[in-house]
Design a protein around this motif. Structure first.
Motif, PDB file in Angstrom:
ATOM      1  N   MET A   1       0.859  -1.191   0.224  1.00 33.96           N
ATOM      2  CA  MET A   1       0.084   0.359  -0.110  1.00 33.96           C
ATOM      3  C   MET A   1       0.474   0.690   0.355  1.00 33.96           C
ATOM      4  N   ASN A   2       2.055   1.291   0.548  1.00 36.81           N
ATOM      5  CA  ASN A   2       3.259   2.315   0.425  1.00 36.81           C
ATOM      6  C   ASN A   2       3.364   2.291  -0.617  1.00 36.81           C
ATOM      7  N   ALA A   3       3.991   1.618  -1.509  1.00 36.58           N
ATOM      8  CA  ALA A   3       4.179   1.953  -2.242  1.00 36.58           C
ATOM      9  C   ALA A   3       3.167   1.997  -3.848  1.00 36.58           C
ATOM     10  N   LEU A   4       1.796   2.192  -3.384  1.00 36.85           N
ATOM     11  CA  LEU A   4       0.285   2.346  -3.977  1.00 36.85           C
ATOM     12  C   LEU A   4       0.761   3.878  -4.047  1.00 36.85           C
ATOM     13  N   SER A   5       0.541   4.575  -2.972  1.00 32.61           N
ATOM     14  CA  SER A   5       0.804   5.612  -2.101  1.00 32.61           C
ATOM     15  C   SER A   5       0.978   6.546  -2.795  1.00 32.61           C
ATOM     16  N   PHE A   7       3.291   5.601  -5.225  1.00 38.18           N
ATOM     17  CA  PHE A   7       2.642   5.715  -6.731  1.00 38.18           C
ATOM     18  C   PHE A   7       2.055   6.225  -6.461  1.00 38.18           C
ATOM     19  N   SER A   8       0.764   6.363  -6.485  1.00 37.59           N
ATOM     20  CA  SER A   8       0.021   7.955  -6.505  1.00 37.59           C
ATOM     21  C   SER A   8       0.307   9.110  -5.996  1.00 37.59           C
ATOM     22  N   HIS A   9       1.295   8.921  -5.524  1.00 41.08           N
ATOM     23  CA  HIS A   9       1.896  11.097  -4.770  1.00 41.08           C
ATOM     24  C   HIS A   9       3.042  11.516  -6.580  1.00 41.08           C
ATOM     25  N   LYS A  10       3.673  10.311  -7.167  1.00 40.41           N
ATOM     26  CA  LYS A  10       4.378  11.015  -8.322  1.00 40.41           C
ATOM     27  C   LYS A  10       3.338  10.941  -8.835  1.00 40.41           C
ATOM     28  N   LEU A  11       2.388  10.119  -9.253  1.00 38.85           N
ATOM     29  CA  LEU A  11       1.896  11.044 -10.511  1.00 38.85           C
ATOM     30  C   LEU A  11       1.250  11.950 -10.471  1.00 38.85           C
ATOM     31  N   GLN A  12       0.526  12.299  -9.259  1.00 38.64           N
ATOM     32  CA  GLN A  12      -0.169  13.788  -9.582  1.00 38.64           C
ATOM     33  C   GLN A  12       1.299  15.183  -9.701  1.00 38.64           C
ATOM     34  N   GLN A  13       2.082  14.165  -8.934  1.00 42.36           N
ATOM     35  CA  GLN A  13       3.444  15.568  -9.402  1.00 42.36           C
ATOM     36  C   GLN A  13       3.643  15.808 -10.559  1.00 42.36           C
ATOM     37  N   ALA A  14       3.953  14.413 -11.014  1.00 43.58           N
ATOM     38  CA  ALA A  14       3.943  14.581 -12.754  1.00 43.58           C
ATOM     39  C   ALA A  14       3.271  15.485 -13.566  1.00 43.58           C
ATOM     40  N   LEU A  25       4.009   6.729 -18.437  1.00 43.30           N
ATOM     41  CA  LEU A  25       4.318   5.883 -18.572  1.00 43.30           C
ATOM     42  C   LEU A  25       6.153   5.418 -17.929  1.00 43.30           C
ATOM     43  N   ARG A  26       6.949   6.226 -18.016  1.00 45.00           N
ATOM     44  CA  ARG A  26       7.933   5.563 -17.177  1.00 45.00           C
ATOM     45  C   ARG A  26       8.101   5.597 -15.857  1.00 45.00           C
ATOM     46  N   ILE A  27       7.621   6.007 -14.875  1.00 39.76           N
ATOM     47  CA  ILE A  27       7.298   5.951 -13.737  1.00 39.76           C
ATOM     48  C   ILE A  27       5.921   4.935 -13.274  1.00 39.76           C
ATOM     49  N   VAL A  28       4.998   4.199 -14.263  1.00 40.76           N
ATOM     50  CA  VAL A  28       4.732   2.530 -14.730  1.00 40.76           C
ATOM     51  C   VAL A  28       6.163   1.915 -14.422  1.00 40.76           C
ATOM     52  N   HIS A  29       6.764   2.020 -15.556  1.00 41.21           N
ATOM     53  CA  HIS A  29       7.845   1.610 -15.848  1.00 41.21           C
ATOM     54  C   HIS A  29       8.630   0.929 -13.590  1.00 41.21           C
ATOM     55  N   GLU A  30       9.002   2.005 -13.439  1.00 35.49           N
ATOM     56  CA  GLU A  30       9.882   2.286 -12.138  1.00 35.49           C
ATOM     57  C   GLU A  30       9.032   1.286 -11.469  1.00 35.49           C
ATOM     58  N   TYR A  31       7.892   1.605 -11.202  1.00 33.08           N
ATOM     59  CA  TYR A  31       7.581   1.159 -10.124  1.00 33.08           C
ATOM     60  C   TYR A  31       6.550  -0.602 -10.199  1.00 33.08           C
ATOM     61  N   SER A  32       6.466  -0.785 -11.872  1.00 34.36           N
ATOM     62  CA  SER A  32       6.118  -2.406 -11.830  1.00 34.36           C
ATOM     63  C   SER A  32       7.564  -2.614 -12.097  1.00 34.36           C
ATOM     64  N   SER A  33       8.777  -2.644 -12.285  1.00 37.55           N
ATOM     65  CA  SER A  33       9.922  -3.326 -13.328  1.00 37.55           C
ATOM     66  C   SER A  33       9.159  -3.836 -14.262  1.00 37.55           C
ATOM     67  N   LEU A  34       7.883  -3.761 -14.941  1.00 38.39           N
ATOM     68  CA  LEU A  34       7.545  -4.147 -16.004  1.00 38.39           C
ATOM     69  C   LEU A  34       7.494  -3.447 -17.599  1.00 38.39           C
ATOM     70  N   ILE A 125      -2.521  -8.301  -9.122  1.00 32.99           N
ATOM     71  CA  ILE A 125      -3.571  -7.781  -8.337  1.00 32.99           C
ATOM     72  C   ILE A 125      -2.923  -6.100  -8.300  1.00 32.99           C
ATOM     73  N   TYR A 126      -1.539  -6.199  -7.911  1.00 33.94           N
ATOM     74  CA  TYR A 126      -0.759  -4.232  -7.511  1.00 33.94           C
ATOM     75  C   TYR A 126      -0.541  -4.196  -9.375  1.00 33.94           C
ATOM     76  N   ILE A 127      -0.280  -5.153 -10.369  1.00 36.12           N
ATOM     77  CA  ILE A 127      -0.521  -4.331 -11.546  1.00 36.12           C
ATOM     78  C   ILE A 127      -1.543  -3.594 -12.164  1.00 36.12           C
ATOM     79  N   ALA A 128      -2.804  -4.234 -11.473  1.00 35.43           N
ATOM     80  CA  ALA A 128      -3.762  -4.108 -11.762  1.00 35.43           C
ATOM     81  C   ALA A 128      -4.234  -1.868 -11.696  1.00 35.43           C
TER      82      ALA A 128
END
Length: 441
Positions: A1-5, A7-14, A25-34, A125-128
């Motif tokens: 949950m900390n990672a998702l929080s 992640f959400s904050h970083k998206l808002q800043q971006a 997309l790079r932020i998504v890659h950073e937090y998923s490693s996919l 679930i985390y990826i979704a």
């Protein structure tokens, strides 16, 4: 949950700092490693994998192949399946994808390439959830860009009217007003068009209809830009008037073919839009004139586009081309202008046949049209009409009786073929004028 929080904050800043999709997309890659795939109909698609993406000239060609595979798979899905789902690419890899919706239309998809089950580190679930958050942010960015593009075009209303109606006195000054720089080596190509948004049952909710039309305009503008076509659009009631511009430094005809391909794709994508589905009682008719090399000739291209839409709406044929140069004999028929002359021509060559069909509820006109199209091949004609050959022979005997034994002679046949096409354009007026009366030869 900390990672998702986080992640959400970083998206808002971006979102506050940038309006480009690669950052998200790079932020998504950073937090998923996919590996991240972005497939869009309104801007360039992207592939993010470790340090490379598809926009990087040093990237592998396999990235483009993956983008194509994902795009083709997504585009092949029925409209009802356009939700978050797992798709399997032709090479066997699985991609969890999330749609990005705006203006009631799926504008793009974000997908994450899933690792094999035995190598999966994070849960699905985390990826979704990552995709869910990312899609909401991407939607804000896309809508912001669409609305900014729409607002920036408001000042062009008078300009496009002047161009499409032939009021171009100083071409260089008009080009400068559009924002087109002078070209020392190449030249610009201009193509005028018209898109009619037609509702079989007009809605009483005038405000919602107006908003719907504006949504279609914004989507059309983005599709044209994505396919490399600079455009000026003007919406008036349910009609979109447009001027498409493309620069060329090579073979003009070859460039025109590329523009036509792009316009076909744009109209195809627009028709697939949620806004144009049958449930919305909205149909689209598009027409484009021929390419011109001078801005002052865009008015002629516009008149040609009007002829195309006029014919396609009358014929209601899905296979009818949206381009003036593909209209064939209809170019000449529309240029006549005097409908009464066309009706007289049709009456002279087809009057007895039309009267017989009307009085006896027979399909002789359809039979004649198909017979001529099949170059007199009886077996092929019967197959196309789904009738027995003996039935066709009876109809051909009746055609000979009504039209004369010489109706297949070269000159007579040409007149009949033209009359059939002309009848397509004037049959409504003929039916009104002959209501309750017989048709005389």
């Amino acid at each position: 949950m900390n990672a998702l929080s986080e992640f959400s904050h970083k998206l808002q800043q971006a979102t506050l700092k940038a309006t480009d999709m690669p950052t998200i997309l790079r932020i998504v890659h950073e937090y998923s490693s996919l590996q991240v795939i972005y497939h869009s109909i309104v801007e360039p698609s992207l592939f993010i994998a470790d340090t490379l993406d598809s926009s990087d000239s040093s990237g592998s060609s396999s990235f483009n192949e993956t983008l194509e595979q994902f795009g083709s798979t997504i585009d092949s899905l029925p409209g009802s399946a356009r939700r978050r789902l797992k798709v399997t690419l032709p090479d066997g890899r699985n991609v969890l994808s999330q749609p990005i919706v705006g203006l009631g239309q799926v504008l793009s998809y974000i997908g994450l390439v899933l690792p094999p089950q035995n190598q999966q580190i994070v849960s699905e679930i985390y990826i979704a959830l990552l995709l869910e958050y990312a899609s909401k942010t991407a939607e804000q960015i896309l809508l912001r860009k669409l609305f900014l593009d729409d607002r920036s075009s408001d000042g062009y209303s008078r300009l496009i009217q002047d161009i499409l109606f032939g009021e171009v006195s100083h071409e260089d000054q008009m080009l400068a007003q559009i924002g087109l720089p002078a070209l020392s080596d190449g030249k610009y190509l201009f193509v005028s068009g018209i898109v009619v948004l037609e509702r079989p049952e007009y809605s009483d909710e005038h405000q919602s209809v107006k908003m719907l039309n504006q949504d279609v305009v914004m989507l059309l503008r983005s599709l044209l830009s994505t396919h490399g076509i600079y455009n000026l659009l003007l919406l008036h009631h349910n009609v979109i008037h447009l001027l498409c511009i493309r620069e060329t430094f090579a073979n003009t005809e070859a460039q025109w073919e590329k523009v036509k391909q792009a316009l076909r794709k744009v109209i195809e994508l627009l028709k697939k839009s949620n806004r144009l589905r049958p449930g919305n009682n909205l149909q689209l008719h598009a027409g484009f004139g021929h390419m011109k090399t001078r801005l002052r000739d865009a008015a002629q291209s516009y008149r040609e586009a009007l002829d195309v839409v006029s014919v396609t709406r009358l014929l209601a044929r899905t296979s009818m081309s949206a381009f003036y140069e593909d209209m064939g004999i209809y170019q000449m028929l529309k240029s006549i202008g005097n409908t009464s002359q066309l009706i007289q021509f049709v009456q002279y060559h087809l009057g007895s046949l039309l009267a017989h069909d009307q009085q006896n509820d027979t399909p002789l006109l359809q039979t004649l049209d198909q017979y001529l199209s099949c170059m007199g091949a009886k077996q092929e004609t019967a197959e196309k009409l789904f009738i027995h050959r003996q039935t066709l022979y009876h109809r051909l005997d009746k055609l000979k009786e009504l039209l004369g034994s010489n109706y297949l002679n070269a000159e007579r046949r040409l007149c009949l073929e033209v009359a059939i096409r002309a009848y397509d354009l004037v049959k409504d007026e003929m039916n009104e004028s002959t209501s309750g009366e017989g048709l005389a030869h």
